[in-house]
Design a protein around this motif. Structure first.
Motif, PDB file in Angstrom:
ATOM      1  N   THR A 247       0.795  -1.236   0.000  1.00 57.46           N
ATOM      2  CA  THR A 247       0.000   0.000   0.000  1.00 57.46           C
ATOM      3  C   THR A 247       0.827   1.286   0.000  1.00 57.46           C
ATOM      4  OG1 THR A 247      -1.800  -1.154   1.127  1.00 57.46           O
ATOM      5  CG2 THR A 247      -1.843   1.245   1.185  1.00 57.46           C
ATOM      6  N   PRO A 248       1.831   1.457   0.885  1.00 60.02           N
ATOM      7  CA  PRO A 248       2.583   2.723   0.877  1.00 60.02           C
ATOM      8  C   PRO A 248       3.358   2.974  -0.416  1.00 60.02           C
ATOM      9  CG  PRO A 248       2.965   1.503   2.912  1.00 60.02           C
ATOM     10  CD  PRO A 248       2.281   0.566   1.974  1.00 60.02           C
ATOM     11  N   TYR A 249       3.655   1.925  -1.164  1.00 58.08           N
ATOM     12  CA  TYR A 249       4.420   2.047  -2.406  1.00 58.08           C
ATOM     13  C   TYR A 249       3.520   2.171  -3.628  1.00 58.08           C
ATOM     14  CZ  TYR A 249       8.195   0.414   0.577  1.00 58.08           C
ATOM     15  OH  TYR A 249       9.103   0.288   1.595  1.00 58.08           O
ATOM     16  N   CYS A 250       2.201   2.138  -3.397  1.00 62.96           N
ATOM     17  CA  CYS A 250       1.267   2.010  -4.501  1.00 62.96           C
ATOM     18  C   CYS A 250       0.681   3.353  -4.937  1.00 62.96           C
ATOM     19  CB  CYS A 250       0.130   1.057  -4.097  1.00 62.96           C
ATOM     20  SG  CYS A 250      -0.403  -0.006  -5.457  1.00 62.96           S
ATOM     21  N   THR A 251       1.356   4.447  -4.618  1.00 57.83           N
ATOM     22  CA  THR A 251       0.905   5.750  -5.084  1.00 57.83           C
ATOM     23  C   THR A 251       1.282   5.940  -6.545  1.00 57.83           C
ATOM     24  OG1 THR A 251       2.953   6.879  -4.479  1.00 57.83           O
ATOM     25  CG2 THR A 251       1.239   6.694  -2.771  1.00 57.83           C
ATOM     26  N   ALA A 252       0.585   6.843  -7.211  1.00 58.68           N
ATOM     27  CA  ALA A 252       0.860   7.097  -8.621  1.00 58.68           C
ATOM     28  C   ALA A 252       2.280   7.602  -8.827  1.00 58.68           C
ATOM     29  CB  ALA A 252      -0.148   8.113  -9.168  1.00 58.68           C
ATOM     30  N   ASP A 253       2.729   8.528  -7.969  1.00 59.96           N
ATOM     31  CA  ASP A 253       4.075   9.089  -8.131  1.00 59.96           C
ATOM     32  C   ASP A 253       5.141   8.012  -7.984  1.00 59.96           C
ATOM     33  OD1 ASP A 253       3.048  11.594  -8.566  1.00 59.96           O
ATOM     34  OD2 ASP A 253       3.373  12.304  -6.510  1.00 59.96           O
ATOM     35  N   ASN A 254       4.973   7.143  -6.996  1.00 58.33           N
ATOM     36  CA  ASN A 254       5.983   6.120  -6.755  1.00 58.33           C
ATOM     37  C   ASN A 254       5.998   5.092  -7.886  1.00 58.33           C
ATOM     38  OD1 ASN A 254       7.984   5.007  -4.729  1.00 58.33           O
ATOM     39  ND2 ASN A 254       6.672   3.233  -5.049  1.00 58.33           N
TER      40      ASN A 254
ATOM     41  N   GLU B 216       8.930   4.007 -10.493  1.00 59.38           N
ATOM     42  CA  GLU B 216       9.451   2.645 -10.329  1.00 59.38           C
ATOM     43  C   GLU B 216       8.743   1.696 -11.300  1.00 59.38           C
ATOM     44  OE1 GLU B 216      11.840   1.520  -8.554  1.00 59.38           O
ATOM     45  OE2 GLU B 216      12.266   3.056  -7.050  1.00 59.38           O
ATOM     46  N   PRO B 217       9.040   1.804 -12.597  1.00 67.49           N
ATOM     47  CA  PRO B 217       8.359   0.924 -13.562  1.00 67.49           C
ATOM     48  C   PRO B 217       8.612  -0.554 -13.313  1.00 67.49           C
ATOM     49  CG  PRO B 217      10.231   2.067 -14.577  1.00 67.49           C
ATOM     50  CD  PRO B 217      10.013   2.707 -13.242  1.00 67.49           C
ATOM     51  N   ASP B 218       9.766  -0.898 -12.709  1.00 64.01           N
ATOM     52  CA  ASP B 218      10.031  -2.306 -12.416  1.00 64.01           C
ATOM     53  C   ASP B 218       9.070  -2.850 -11.361  1.00 64.01           C
ATOM     54  OD1 ASP B 218      12.067  -2.309 -14.228  1.00 64.01           O
ATOM     55  OD2 ASP B 218      13.674  -2.122 -12.751  1.00 64.01           O
ATOM     56  N   LEU B 219       8.685  -2.001 -10.408  1.00 61.14           N
ATOM     57  CA  LEU B 219       7.718  -2.418  -9.393  1.00 61.14           C
ATOM     58  C   LEU B 219       6.344  -2.620 -10.016  1.00 61.14           C
ATOM     59  CD1 LEU B 219       6.838  -3.022  -6.521  1.00 61.14           C
ATOM     60  CD2 LEU B 219       6.696  -0.552  -6.086  1.00 61.14           C
ATOM     61  N   LEU B 220       5.949  -1.689 -10.889  1.00 63.52           N
ATOM     62  CA  LEU B 220       4.663  -1.830 -11.567  1.00 63.52           C
ATOM     63  C   LEU B 220       4.628  -3.121 -12.377  1.00 63.52           C
ATOM     64  CD1 LEU B 220       2.579   0.898 -13.277  1.00 63.52           C
ATOM     65  CD2 LEU B 220       3.096  -1.180 -14.552  1.00 63.52           C
ATOM     66  N   ALA B 221       5.730  -3.424 -13.067  1.00 66.67           N
ATOM     67  CA  ALA B 221       5.789  -4.660 -13.856  1.00 66.67           C
ATOM     68  C   ALA B 221       5.740  -5.890 -12.954  1.00 66.67           C
ATOM     69  CB  ALA B 221       7.057  -4.669 -14.702  1.00 66.67           C
ATOM     70  N   ALA B 222       6.394  -5.823 -11.788  1.00 66.36           N
ATOM     71  CA  ALA B 222       6.390  -6.953 -10.861  1.00 66.36           C
ATOM     72  C   ALA B 222       4.982  -7.232 -10.358  1.00 66.36           C
ATOM     73  CB  ALA B 222       7.334  -6.678  -9.699  1.00 66.36           C
ATOM     74  N   VAL B 223       4.227  -6.180 -10.065  1.00 68.29           N
ATOM     75  CA  VAL B 223       2.838  -6.349  -9.621  1.00 68.29           C
ATOM     76  C   VAL B 223       2.010  -7.000 -10.731  1.00 68.29           C
ATOM     77  CG1 VAL B 223       0.733  -5.133  -8.956  1.00 68.29           C
ATOM     78  CG2 VAL B 223       2.922  -4.461  -7.962  1.00 68.29           C
ATOM     79  N   ALA B 224       2.167  -6.498 -11.955  1.00 75.00           N
ATOM     80  CA  ALA B 224       1.414  -7.055 -13.081  1.00 75.00           C
ATOM     81  C   ALA B 224       1.744  -8.525 -13.289  1.00 75.00           C
ATOM     82  CB  ALA B 224       1.717  -6.259 -14.352  1.00 75.00           C
ATOM     83  N   HIS B 225       3.010  -8.883 -13.215  1.00 75.04           N
ATOM     84  CA  HIS B 225       3.412 -10.273 -13.434  1.00 75.04           C
ATOM     85  C   HIS B 225       2.950 -11.179 -12.289  1.00 75.04           C
ATOM     86  CE1 HIS B 225       6.827  -8.556 -16.137  1.00 75.04           C
ATOM     87  NE2 HIS B 225       5.680  -8.638 -16.772  1.00 75.04           N
TER      88      HIS B 225
ATOM     89  N   PHE C  54      -8.817  -4.478  -7.734  1.00 72.09           N
ATOM     90  CA  PHE C  54      -7.508  -3.911  -7.403  1.00 72.09           C
ATOM     91  C   PHE C  54      -7.420  -2.453  -7.840  1.00 72.09           C
ATOM     92  CE2 PHE C  54      -2.919  -3.313  -8.348  1.00 72.09           C
ATOM     93  CZ  PHE C  54      -2.421  -3.538  -7.075  1.00 72.09           C
ATOM     94  N   MET C  55      -7.818  -2.160  -9.061  1.00 71.53           N
ATOM     95  CA  MET C  55      -7.714  -0.798  -9.587  1.00 71.53           C
ATOM     96  C   MET C  55      -8.632   0.178  -8.868  1.00 71.53           C
ATOM     97  SD  MET C  55      -7.373  -1.344 -13.709  1.00 71.53           S
ATOM     98  CE  MET C  55      -5.891  -2.037 -14.439  1.00 71.53           C
ATOM     99  N   SER C  56      -9.724  -0.318  -8.297  1.00 74.01           N
ATOM    100  CA  SER C  56     -10.657   0.572  -7.605  1.00 74.01           C
ATOM    101  C   SER C  56     -10.023   1.227  -6.386  1.00 74.01           C
ATOM    102  CB  SER C  56     -11.914  -0.190  -7.187  1.00 74.01           C
ATOM    103  OG  SER C  56     -11.641  -1.100  -6.123  1.00 74.01           O
ATOM    104  N   ARG C  57      -8.912   0.653  -5.881  1.00 67.13           N
ATOM    105  CA  ARG C  57      -8.208   1.230  -4.732  1.00 67.13           C
ATOM    106  C   ARG C  57      -7.070   2.157  -5.157  1.00 67.13           C
ATOM    107  NH1 ARG C  57     -12.150  -1.110  -3.088  1.00 67.13           N
ATOM    108  NH2 ARG C  57     -12.404  -1.977  -0.993  1.00 67.13           N
ATOM    109  N   LEU C  58      -6.833   2.287  -6.444  1.00 66.38           N
ATOM    110  CA  LEU C  58      -5.735   3.127  -6.947  1.00 66.38           C
ATOM    111  C   LEU C  58      -6.301   4.473  -7.376  1.00 66.38           C
ATOM    112  CD1 LEU C  58      -3.961   0.371  -9.077  1.00 66.38           C
ATOM    113  CD2 LEU C  58      -3.632   0.906  -6.654  1.00 66.38           C
ATOM    114  N   GLN C  59      -6.878   5.186  -6.429  1.00 65.56           N
ATOM    115  CA  GLN C  59      -7.685   6.343  -6.763  1.00 65.56           C
ATOM    116  C   GLN C  59      -6.877   7.538  -7.252  1.00 65.56           C
ATOM    117  OE1 GLN C  59     -10.920   7.164  -4.008  1.00 65.56           O
ATOM    118  NE2 GLN C  59     -10.738   5.120  -3.151  1.00 65.56           N
ATOM    119  N   ASP C  60      -5.572   7.579  -6.946  1.00 68.23           N
ATOM    120  CA  ASP C  60      -4.779   8.724  -7.401  1.00 68.23           C
ATOM    121  C   ASP C  60      -4.051   8.427  -8.717  1.00 68.23           C
ATOM    122  OD1 ASP C  60      -2.933   6.915  -6.297  1.00 68.23           O
ATOM    123  OD2 ASP C  60      -1.506   8.530  -5.872  1.00 68.23           O
ATOM    124  N   TRP C  61      -4.291   7.244  -9.277  1.00 67.50           N
ATOM    125  CA  TRP C  61      -3.603   6.880 -10.520  1.00 67.50           C
ATOM    126  C   TRP C  61      -4.310   7.503 -11.725  1.00 67.50           C
ATOM    127  CZ3 TRP C  61      -1.020   1.545 -11.314  1.00 67.50           C
ATOM    128  CH2 TRP C  61      -0.264   1.205 -10.192  1.00 67.50           C
TER     129      TRP C  61
END
Length: 256
Positions: free
Chosen positions: A135-142, A146-155, A211-218
């Motif tokens: 959760t703390p790393y899941c902000t839009a700015d972060n 960190e595209p590698d983190l976004l890719a890791a979540v997707a995978h 999952f996306m419904s909780r990413l409100q600042d994205w």
């Protein structure tokens, strides 16, 4: 389901449990632990989780999460009459996903028993070592930085669904992340609502929307990056229709 046994493959933990007489159901049921949050009183019973530090022979400690419940049941075609304790659903999911190579907590003990008051169940798992809540790393700015983190979540979501499992409580707080050098590892927790997928094309999108419904600042562009990384290798028609349905669903939920 009838079960009451130590499940861990770690000899140090197993020996410590046996030495402290934690190899039977009643010891776990009577264990003095405080709830991490108020017990869930749904489904006609109650269900809660606490944390316990197990001391081993080498004086190290192992953090365990101990879940206990009574008459907290989920019905299915396989268990139509008495149902199955939700922690035993989670136990099955944890064992299945570990066999499939998806990162989940290690099961330390699992047990079910019938008493006069009803059916009781226990599930103890080892805390994920080196992982922290996403959760703390899941902000839009972060995530943008960190595209590698976004890719890791997707995978990781791909791997979960490739194992044939819909999480059904897929929120950032139920994903944990660990950084190893320049790579990220993702693990899943809280699988008591999970189920095997019978309509995978539909159920995968339901999980993604949850999952996306909780990413409100994205912004939409970042949501699409996550979606495109998840959908890599899928057909173009499913890819396009899935994105349209997700965007429509998120707007309908008033989350966008």
């Amino acid at each position: 389901m009838k079960i009451s046994a130590i499940q861990t493959e770690d000899d140090l933990i197993r020996d410590a449990l046996i030495a402290q007489h934690m190899d039977h159901f009643d010891a776990w049921w009577q264990l003095a632990i405080a709830w991490l949050e108020p017990p869930n009183l749904e489904r006609g019973g109650w269900s809660g989780v606490g944390r316990w530090q197990l001391r081993c022979a080498d004086n190290s400690t192992v953090e365990l999460y101990v879940k206990r419940q009574q008459n907290h049941t989920r019905w299915s075609l396989r268990y139509p009459w008495r149902g199955l304790p939700t922690f035993m659903v989670e136990y099955d999911m944890l064992k299945h996903l570990r066999r499939q190579g998806v990162r989940v907590p290690d099961v330390v003990y699992a047990g079910v028993r019938d008493v006069q008051a009803g059916r009781q169940a226990i599930l103890a798992t080892q805390a994920l070592q080196g992982y922290v809540e996403l959760t703390p790393y899941c902000t839009a700015d972060n995530m943008a930085a960190e595209p590698d983190l976004l890719a890791a979540v997707a995978h990781a979501l791909q791997a979960l669904h490739a194992a044939g499992i819909q999480h059904r409580a897929l929120y950032p707080k139920h994903l944990f992340v660990r950084r190893e050098h320049d790579t990220y590892e993702i693990a899943f927790i809280d699988l008591e609502k999970a189920k095997h997928m019978w309509l995978p094309a539909w159920q995968r999108l339901r999980d993604l929307r949850q999952f996306m419904s909780r990413l409100q600042d994205w912004p939409d562009s970042l949501l699409y990056q996550l979606y495109a990384a998840y959908m890599s290798g899928q057909g173009k028609l499913y890819h396009r229709c899935g994105w349209w349905w997700l965007r429509w669903g998120l707007k309908r939920l008033n989350k966008r």
